[in-house]
Design a protein around this motif. Structure first.
Motif, short mmCIF file in Angstrom:
data_model
loop_
_atom_site.label_atom_id
_atom_site.label_comp_id
_atom_site.label_asym_id
_atom_site.label_seq_id
_atom_site.Cartn_x
_atom_site.Cartn_y
_atom_site.Cartn_z
N THR A 196 40.19 42.67 41.32
CA THR A 196 39.38 43.36 42.20
C THR A 196 39.90 43.73 43.57
N SER A 197 39.59 45.02 44.02
CA SER A 197 40.25 45.62 45.22
C SER A 197 39.31 45.13 46.42
N ASN A 198 38.34 45.05 46.08
CA ASN A 198 37.33 44.95 47.29
C ASN A 198 36.24 43.89 46.93
N ASP B 129 35.36 49.64 41.56
CA ASP B 129 36.11 48.43 41.28
C ASP B 129 35.87 47.33 42.42
#
Length: 118
Positions: A7-9, A41
């Motif tokens: 996960t980017s955020n 995402d």
């Protein structure tokens, strides 16, 4: 399988959330209250008023994942006094939260953004 490195955020819902809500109800909160895309995402994390239950909502390719965690003893150090409805945190801060620690750790080594050899 939950892989926090993917996960980017990560976004925390400040305050408490009604844990009777399922995927659709939580996705509506993300879209309407946070003004964010539940299909992005990103991992969205919600906590109940007693601070002993969490729900994590995540979109992957063709469907939602809904993770649920209930503590038998203890409470999560959930941020409650934020002026924002949603709090952006790092994967590292989420791990601290899941381990029972506060996301505002004093004395922690911060990430170095400048990568230059002197």
């Amino acid at each position: 399988m939950l892989n926090l490195k993917q996960t980017s955020n990560v976004f925390l819902a400040a305050g408490s959330t009604d844990m009777r809500k399922s995927i659709d109800g939580l996705a509506i909160i993300v879209q309407m209250n946070f003004k964010l895309d539940p299909f992005s995402d990103a991992l969205f994390v919600f906590c109940n008023a007693k601070r002993d239950k969490l729900k994590l909502l995540y979109w992957e390719r063709n469907g939602f994942w809904l993770y649920y965690r209930r503590l038998e003893k203890g409470r999560f150090k959930w941020p409650n006094n934020s002026k924002d409805k949603v709090i952006h945190v790092t994967e590292r801060e989420l791990r601290w939260l899941l381990d029972g620690l506060d996301i505002n750790q004093k004395g922690v080594h911060r990430d170095i953004m400048q990568r230059k050899i002197i």
